[in-house]
Structures are given as C-alpha cells and as structure tokens.
Design a protein around this motif. Structure first.
Motif, mmCIF file in Angstrom:
data_model
loop_
_atom_site.group_PDB
_atom_site.id
_atom_site.type_symbol
_atom_site.label_atom_id
_atom_site.label_comp_id
_atom_site.label_asym_id
_atom_site.label_seq_id
_atom_site.Cartn_x
_atom_site.Cartn_y
_atom_site.Cartn_z
ATOM 1 N N LEU A 33 48.356 32.914 38.622
ATOM 2 C CA LEU A 33 48.790 34.180 39.227
ATOM 3 C C LEU A 33 50.174 34.075 39.876
ATOM 4 O O LEU A 33 50.684 35.063 40.408
ATOM 5 C CB LEU A 33 47.770 34.626 40.281
ATOM 6 C CG LEU A 33 46.394 35.064 39.756
ATOM 7 C CD1 LEU A 33 45.435 35.308 40.923
ATOM 8 C CD2 LEU A 33 46.514 36.329 38.900
ATOM 9 N N LEU A 136 41.465 37.492 34.497
ATOM 10 C CA LEU A 136 42.609 37.640 35.396
ATOM 11 C C LEU A 136 43.512 38.776 34.924
ATOM 12 O O LEU A 136 44.030 39.552 35.727
ATOM 13 C CB LEU A 136 43.404 36.331 35.474
ATOM 14 C CG LEU A 136 42.808 35.205 36.324
ATOM 15 C CD1 LEU A 136 43.650 33.942 36.199
ATOM 16 C CD2 LEU A 136 42.681 35.616 37.789
ATOM 17 N N LYS A 137 43.687 38.889 33.621
ATOM 18 C CA LYS A 137 44.540 39.949 33.081
ATOM 19 C C LYS A 137 43.930 41.324 33.274
ATOM 20 O O LYS A 137 44.639 42.309 33.527
ATOM 21 C CB LYS A 137 44.799 39.695 31.601
ATOM 22 C CG LYS A 137 45.727 38.523 31.323
ATOM 23 C CD LYS A 137 45.948 38.337 29.820
ATOM 24 C CE LYS A 137 46.878 37.160 29.549
ATOM 25 N NZ LYS A 137 47.064 36.929 28.093
ATOM 26 N N THR A 138 42.602 41.408 33.150
ATOM 27 C CA THR A 138 41.934 42.710 33.301
ATOM 28 C C THR A 138 41.403 42.935 34.707
ATOM 29 O O THR A 138 40.736 43.931 34.974
ATOM 30 C CB THR A 138 40.777 42.842 32.289
ATOM 31 O OG1 THR A 138 39.872 41.738 32.446
ATOM 32 C CG2 THR A 138 41.309 42.857 30.861
ATOM 33 N N CYS A 139 41.691 41.983 35.608
ATOM 34 C CA CYS A 139 41.343 42.121 37.039
ATOM 35 C C CYS A 139 39.839 42.280 37.246
ATOM 36 O O CYS A 139 39.378 43.256 37.855
ATOM 37 C CB CYS A 139 42.101 43.292 37.657
ATOM 38 S SG CYS A 139 43.890 43.162 37.513
ATOM 39 N N PHE A 168 41.782 40.204 45.827
ATOM 40 C CA PHE A 168 42.687 40.369 44.685
ATOM 41 C C PHE A 168 42.799 41.810 44.213
ATOM 42 O O PHE A 168 43.607 42.111 43.333
ATOM 43 C CB PHE A 168 42.225 39.476 43.532
ATOM 44 C CG PHE A 168 42.327 38.005 43.816
ATOM 45 C CD1 PHE A 168 43.561 37.420 44.074
ATOM 46 C CD2 PHE A 168 41.199 37.205 43.845
ATOM 47 C CE1 PHE A 168 43.656 36.056 44.354
ATOM 48 C CE2 PHE A 168 41.284 35.852 44.116
ATOM 49 C CZ PHE A 168 42.514 35.267 44.373
ATOM 50 N N TYR A 170 40.404 43.387 42.643
ATOM 51 C CA TYR A 170 39.739 43.397 41.344
ATOM 52 C C TYR A 170 38.450 44.207 41.408
ATOM 53 O O TYR A 170 37.919 44.503 42.484
ATOM 54 C CB TYR A 170 39.394 41.978 40.897
ATOM 55 C CG TYR A 170 40.578 41.132 40.469
ATOM 56 C CD1 TYR A 170 41.896 41.581 40.619
ATOM 57 C CD2 TYR A 170 40.383 39.858 39.931
ATOM 58 C CE1 TYR A 170 42.966 40.795 40.237
ATOM 59 C CE2 TYR A 170 41.455 39.059 39.545
ATOM 60 C CZ TYR A 170 42.738 39.530 39.704
ATOM 61 O OH TYR A 170 43.798 38.748 39.318
#
Length: 448
Positions: A33, A136-139, A168, A170
């Motif tokens: 990140l 991580l990309k799509t949270c 985060f 998310y």
C-alpha cells in the motif's frame, strides 16, 4: 538500526544457514500500500529451537506456538515457523502445532487475505497464495478460507475484521460479514484484556466512528458494549442537541478523534453520555423538555464498571471516570469563583477534559464560548497563580494551638481557597486569617 533493517538482518542470517525466510503479514500489506510498516514479521521453515540457536538473545515468548521474538534495542521482529494449526478448543490457541513444509501452507491459517501476503526481503517479490493483492485493489476484508472456521479459531478476529475495515476504509466481504454476524454472540469468550486492547486500537486509529458503526451493523456492539448499544434512539432536547439522539451525538464525537489520540480521551468520549439511556425522562412526563437528571453520576458509575470489566489499569480507569464525571462542569465555568476555576483546571491531564468539552460542543450546539474562556484563562494566568506554593502547613496550625485532626485538612483547604481568590498573599496574612476564623471561633465555642 531500524525495525526494517533488523528484519532484513534476521532474514539474511536464516538464509545463510539454508533456511527459507520471508516477510509476512501486515508489514507486506503496508509495503504494497506504500505505507511504512510499524513492525515486521518473518516466516521461516527453521524451528523455534533453530531460531533460538541462531539468535541466542531472542525471546522464546511463543515458542510453543512456533514464534520467537528477536530483539535489538527498541526493535522487535517476530520469527514464526511455518505451521498448520490443529484445533482451537479455547477459541484462541491451537490445540496442537504441526510444522508445515511451505509458506503456502502456512498462510492458510492466517486471518485475512490482505494479511496473508509474503515478500522475498531481498528481491521484493510478492508471493500471494490467498488473493490478498486483489482484495487490496478492491478494498475488501476477506477471511482466508472458510470464515466461520477462522473465527472459531480466534474470536478476536471478528473485532479485527471491523478494525481493519474501518482503518483502511474497506468493506467487509459478504461471506465474512455474514459469519461475523452469525458468531457475534461468541465474542464475549475473548479475554477482557485482549478485547480492551482491540477496542482501544479501534478508537485511536483515526476511524472510530466507522468502526463503531460496523460493530453495530455486525451485531458485535451489543455483545461487547451493550451500554453503548443502548444509546441508539435515545432522543435529546433539540434546543441543546439539534444533531439528534445520543448515539448520533456520540458517533459525531468519535469521528473527530484523530489517529494517535489519547486512549483515555477516546474512551471518555465514548462513555461521556453513557448514563443518559437509564436516566431518560420524556417531555410527556416532565411537562417541559426531555431530561437526564443524574446522568453524570450514573454515567460515571457505569464507566467505572465497564473499565473494571475490561481490566483497565487503575490510573486509566480513574481518568476515564474523571472525564465522564466532569464533562458538564464547563457550563458553570463563567460563574465559578477564581478558586473553584483554578482547582478545576488543576485536574490531572486537564488537557483531555478541555478537548472532550470541545468535541462535545462541536457535536451539538457548536458554541465554543466556554472552551475558549478556559483556554484564554490558561494562556493568561501564570502557573504560580494556578498552583501557588502553600502559605501555611499543619505545623503552623499546631503553633496556633489547634488540635490535630480531620479539621486540619478543612482549614488548609479554606486557606488555599482564600489564597486562590487572591484574598491572602503571605504567610502572615494566612496565620492571622486562621486565628480570626478558626482559633478565636474555637475558643469562643469552647473547642480547641
């Protein structure tokens, strides 16, 4: 040496001896990140005994679970042997640890995909066997494997899912969210200390409002802090609280808590109105407006009970209770005698009291008049006027012929009040004041 340098040193030493060594967990997540990790963990195929032999000054704090801590000054690196845990009867510790042959097998036992990433410390290559990079990309916060199994292994993971999602920004993946909701009633099995630490992190990582909203949505709030859950729907008089009910007001305060704020301030903000639900009286009963008579006293008792339940230290318990007990006193500040005001601002860690009041105002009527009044008083009043040296002591009272006893404290406090009110400025004035108000009065009444 930095934490990262220590982790690289540990990894190199393991590799030089023929072992595998990879960064793992939150440090890899943060590096992906673009954030600087707070700490580093290393996963290896070396057994704890082999790690201890290579690093004789390390700590075998979790060796029975395959974990050794290598220490260098203020930095610590956890070195965990590849393993696959077998059974979790107590909902926290594995019943048996079986060492695994590969990192791929090891990460299957970890909590969430974003924490299951590995990194070659030399090349920087990311190894992803659980889909963590995609999440991580799509949270997304997604449990590794079967969510219910992960939460059965360690109930604290349910609170951690909420904390990571809040921190985060998310979402919690649908299957993981459903499993938390289904198993929420099991979370009280977590030890009080672990629950307190996780909730404290949730309150102090800069996303407390979202965190507590997620606790509520998942059903965890009712289980861990039912007293806070009862704030929902408790209306307040709109002339003082145009924002809405107690739950709305409290969440607005939590939203303003910055990352890294004082834990006791954060808990004080959460609990400052915890006494309102049990003291609520509607306007249909009062005939005027909604009232919460005695809510400060009730709230202070409730805050103390919760702090004891969660095994807070005595010092932190005292401060949280003091924040709740004193939060309404600010409304009286403009009318306070100088002595009363000076004693008020002498409360331990008064800056937290003032900040709690500021957050309280900004989350309701937004009038910062009393906050600014106190801030100016602190800026303009010399410390020696707020905390002056005592003019007299108990020995001086003995010289005046007074008999030692509990009344000494009363007399000394009265002298200090007069001093804080600028009525007395010297020892001579204080001795004469005591003689006139206490000694002659005692002689006149036949007491000594």
């Amino acid at each position: 040496m930095s934490g990262r340098e220590l982790a690289l040193q540990v990894s190199r030493r393991l590799r030089e001896q023929g072992f595998q060594a990879l960064f793992v967990g939150g440090c890899v997540r943060d590096l992906v990140l673009g954030r600087e990790p707070a700490d580093f963990d290393v996963a290896t195929d070396a057994t704890p005994d082999q790690v201890l032999a290579l690093f004789p000054n390390s700590l075998a704090v979790g060796a029975q679970f395959g974990v050794v801590v290598v220490v260098d000054g203020e930095h610590r690196v956890e070195v965990a042997t590849f393993r696959s845990d077998v059974g979790y009867s107590d909902g926290r510790h594995p019943d048996r640890v079986a060492y695994a042959r590969s990192a791929q097998e090891d990460v299957q036992r970890r909590d969430f995909t974003i924490n299951g990433l590995l990194m070659n410390p030399e090349s920087g290559e990311i190894l992803d066997y659980v889909g963590g990079r995609a999440d991580l990309k799509t949270c997304l916060i997604r449990a590794i494997g079967e969510p219910s199994r992960r939460f059965a292994e360690d109930k604290l993971r349910m609170l951690r899912a909420v904390r990571f999602a809040a921190r985060f920004g998310y979402a919690i993946e649908a299957g993981t969210f459903a499993a938390i909701h289904d198993h929420a009633a099991e979370v009280p099995r977590i030890s009080a200390e672990r629950m307190r630490e996780e909730l404290t992190k949730l309150l102090t990582e800069g996303a407390a409002r979202r965190g507590f909203e997620l606790l509520d949505e998942t059903g965890l709030l009712e289980q861990v802090l039912p007293e806070v859950s009862r704030m929902k729907g408790v209306e307040q008089p709109p002339q003082f609280h145009p924002e809405g009910d107690v739950w709305i007001h409290t969440r607005m305060m939590l939203e303003m808590l910055p990352a890294g704020c004082s834990p006791t301030l954060a808990w004080g903000a959460l609990f400052h109105d915890v006494g309102k639900p049990p003291t609520f009286v509607p306007e249909s009963v009062t005939g005027s407006r909604i009232r919460f008579d005695g809510h400060v006293e009730v709230g202070a008792r409730m805050a103390e009970e919760i702090c004891r339940r969660l095994r807070f230290s005595n010092e932190d318990t005292d401060q949280v209770v003091a924040l709740v007990s004193n939060h309404l006193r600010f409304k009286d500040v403009p009318q306070m005698r100088p002595a009363t005001l000076k004693r008020f601002v002498r409360l331990p860690r008064f800056a937290e009291h003032l900040e709690l009041h500021r957050l309280d105002c900004l989350s309701s009527h937004r009038n910062l008049g009393t906050h600014d009044f106190v801030r100016r008083f602190l800026e303009e009043t010399p410390e020696e006027q707020v905390r002056p040296a005592r003019l007299i002591t108990g020995d001086d009272l003995l010289e005046l012929g007074l008999t030692p006893g509990p009344r000494f404290a009363e007399i000394l406090k009265a002298v200090e009040d007069a001093q804080l009110d600028s009525q007395l400025t010297s020892k001579g004035e204080a001795m004469e004041w005591v003689r006139r108000h206490f000694v002659e009065h005692s002689l006149g009444s036949g007491k000594s």
